[in-house]
Scaffold this active site. Structure first.
Site, PDB file in Angstrom:
ATOM      1  N   ASP A 172      33.184  41.572  36.463  1.00  0.00           N
ATOM      2  CA  ASP A 172      33.141  41.446  38.449  1.00  0.00           C
ATOM      3  C   ASP A 172      32.958  43.261  37.977  1.00  0.00           C
ATOM      4  O   ASP A 172      32.382  43.494  39.524  1.00  0.00           O
ATOM      5  CB  ASP A 172      34.336  41.298  38.816  1.00  0.00           C
ATOM      6  CG  ASP A 172      35.375  41.187  38.777  1.00  0.00           C
ATOM      7  OD1 ASP A 172      35.650  42.727  37.490  1.00  0.00           O
ATOM      8  OD2 ASP A 172      36.408  41.076  39.506  1.00  0.00           O
TER       9      ASP A 172
ATOM     10  N   HIS B 116      39.131  45.536  39.097  1.00  0.00           N
ATOM     11  CA  HIS B 116      40.226  45.647  39.672  1.00  0.00           C
ATOM     12  C   HIS B 116      41.378  45.811  39.195  1.00  0.00           C
ATOM     13  O   HIS B 116      40.934  45.361  37.318  1.00  0.00           O
ATOM     14  CB  HIS B 116      40.811  43.689  40.627  1.00  0.00           C
ATOM     15  CG  HIS B 116      39.912  43.750  41.420  1.00  0.00           C
ATOM     16  ND1 HIS B 116      38.613  42.337  41.036  1.00  0.00           N
ATOM     17  CD2 HIS B 116      39.099  44.180  42.773  1.00  0.00           C
ATOM     18  CE1 HIS B 116      37.943  42.241  41.814  1.00  0.00           C
ATOM     19  NE2 HIS B 116      37.911  43.068  43.154  1.00  0.00           N
TER      20      HIS B 116
ATOM     21  N   ASP C  50      38.014  44.534  34.112  1.00  0.00           N
ATOM     22  CA  ASP C  50      37.775  43.714  35.232  1.00  0.00           C
ATOM     23  C   ASP C  50      38.197  44.276  36.112  1.00  0.00           C
ATOM     24  O   ASP C  50      38.302  45.966  36.036  1.00  0.00           O
ATOM     25  CB  ASP C  50      38.941  42.648  35.291  1.00  0.00           C
ATOM     26  CG  ASP C  50      38.520  41.773  36.421  1.00  0.00           C
ATOM     27  OD1 ASP C  50      38.326  41.029  36.378  1.00  0.00           O
ATOM     28  OD2 ASP C  50      38.390  42.516  37.816  1.00  0.00           O
TER      29      ASP C  50
ATOM     30  N   HIS D  50      46.446  39.828  38.194  1.00  0.00           N
ATOM     31  CA  HIS D  50      46.982  40.372  39.143  1.00  0.00           C
ATOM     32  C   HIS D  50      47.658  39.782  39.193  1.00  0.00           C
ATOM     33  O   HIS D  50      49.289  39.711  40.234  1.00  0.00           O
ATOM     34  CB  HIS D  50      46.173  39.607  40.751  1.00  0.00           C
ATOM     35  CG  HIS D  50      45.017  41.009  40.427  1.00  0.00           C
ATOM     36  ND1 HIS D  50      44.691  42.119  40.494  1.00  0.00           N
ATOM     37  CD2 HIS D  50      43.595  39.983  40.428  1.00  0.00           C
ATOM     38  CE1 HIS D  50      42.956  42.924  40.262  1.00  0.00           C
ATOM     39  NE2 HIS D  50      42.917  41.144  41.145  1.00  0.00           N
TER      40      HIS D  50
END
Ligand code: ZN
Length: 369
Positions: free
Chosen positions: A264, A178, A176, A139
């Site tokens: 995740d 996200h 992931d 990120h």
């Protein structure tokens, strides 16, 4: 396979402070342990020991990324700010990225660990590698930290590979839960790096990671997002790999593949709402390793990102590492019978509709490239 493992005790000492999940203390709810704490990663390392796999893995010692290496991606103002705050008592790198003392040095060691893994793979010291680093990186953007990430570990290592190691084309596959916004932005107008992010639609960062974000300028067609509906399981992920990720890699012909290995997207993750399990992660990793074998002599570097269930993330990580290694330990995932049986693990029509959109987009992108 000869598989490298990057690990350092200091990774576990990065301290995002107390929080209610990821909401900083000081709000209307009592804070506890920050959701991005050391425990899931430490327990993955413990499980590698317990399973006996540590003996089969080749240790790769991390080193801190140099300032020059960080500045290939980040602005000097950002790096200076993190360094100064870290030398005091810590601070916040940007959006939801609190950190404590020493985190600048620890984050440099994470980025440098991924660089060392990359060099080991390129040197042929190992066939592939897993970088069990912390804090995560996908990120982080050039001038700000975001989503628990200080420095863009994969982006920095990929830039190193191109600048110092004569690597031309690099693919980054990110499962992931996200969106890999930092990697996307790092290579937005670049046709030599292909980020492919599979993530839960409309999650984090809010509003980002849509199908129509395909890159700009020279990079148009060299960025793929697969925003899957919440509740997606193994069927949706496998189909997305078969219909988007693998054809894109066949077309792109990378010289090196990074896997942004966030776990995740697994069942019972406290943040994600997807249903992957250890067998699913093993299958996806295997598909990617096959693509690496076909296109780039097997050169793949997996880099740990998110994964917040301290009970389950270790089993997902173990499965990925077993697949990289081509060796199975005696440890069986005790959660697997339950997670395999979760309803709607197979591909659902509304998930397929999203994948169809991306396939269409992939065809347009390839035509324009
Ligand atoms: Zn994540």
């Amino acid at each position: 396979m000869n598989t490298g493992l990057v690990w350092d005790e200091w990774y576990m000492w990065h301290d995002p402070g107390s929080a209610a999940a990821f909401l900083p203390a000081g709000g209307p709810i009592q804070p506890g342990t920050h959701v991005e704490n050391a425990e899931p990663k430490r327990r993955l390392h413990n499980l590698l020991e317990y399973s006996g796999l540590t003996e089969s893995l080749q240790a790769i010692d991390p080193r801190p990324a140099t300032r020059e290496e960080l500045l290939r991606f980040h602005t000097s103002e950002y790096v200076d700010r993190i360094k100064a705050q870290s030398e005091e008592s810590g601070g916040d790198a940007g959006d939801l990225t609190p950190f404590g003392p020493d985190s600048y040095e620890i984050a440099r060691l994470a980025a440098g660990g991924v660089i060392e893994a990359t060099d080991a793979v390129l040197d042929g010291t190992v066939d592939n590698a897993y970088a069990l680093v912390r804090p995560p990186g996908h990120h982080a953007e050039a001038d700000t930290g975001r989503g628990f990430c200080l420095f863009g570990n994969i982006a920095i290592a990929a830039m190193h590979a191109q600048a110092e190691r004569n690597v031309d084309r690099i693919a980054v596959v990110d499962f992931d839960v996200h969106h890999g916004n930092g990697t996307q932005k790092a290579f937005w107008d670049d046709s030599t790096v292909l980020p492919i992010s599979l993530h839960q639609a409309g999650f984090y960062p809010p509003g980002e990671g849509t199908v129509d974000e395909v890159g700009e300028g020279d990079g148009r067609g060299y960025n793929l997002n697969i925003p899957l509906p919440p509740g997606s399981g193994v069927g949706a992920y496998e189909t997305a790999f078969e219909r988007v990720v693998l054809p894109a890699l066949d077309e792109f012909e990378p010289d090196l593949i990074y896997l942004a290995a966030g776990v995740d997207s697994g069942a019972i993750d406290p943040l994600g709402r997807m249903m992957l399990h250890s067998d699913g992660y093993q299958t996806l990793t295997g598909l990617l390793q096959d693509a690496a074998d076909e296109h780039c002599d097997g050169r793949m570097v997996a880099v740990h990102e998110g994964g917040y269930s301290s009970a389950y993330a270790p089993f997902s990580g173990l499965a990925i590492i077993e697949e990289l290694l081509g060796e199975t330990s005696d440890v069986e995932d005790p959660f697997l019978p339950i997670f395999e049986g979760l309803g709607y693990q197979e591909l659902q029509p509304h998930q397929e509709a999203v994948i169809n959109d991306v396939v269409e987009n992939l065809e347009i992108a390839l035509r324009n490239s």
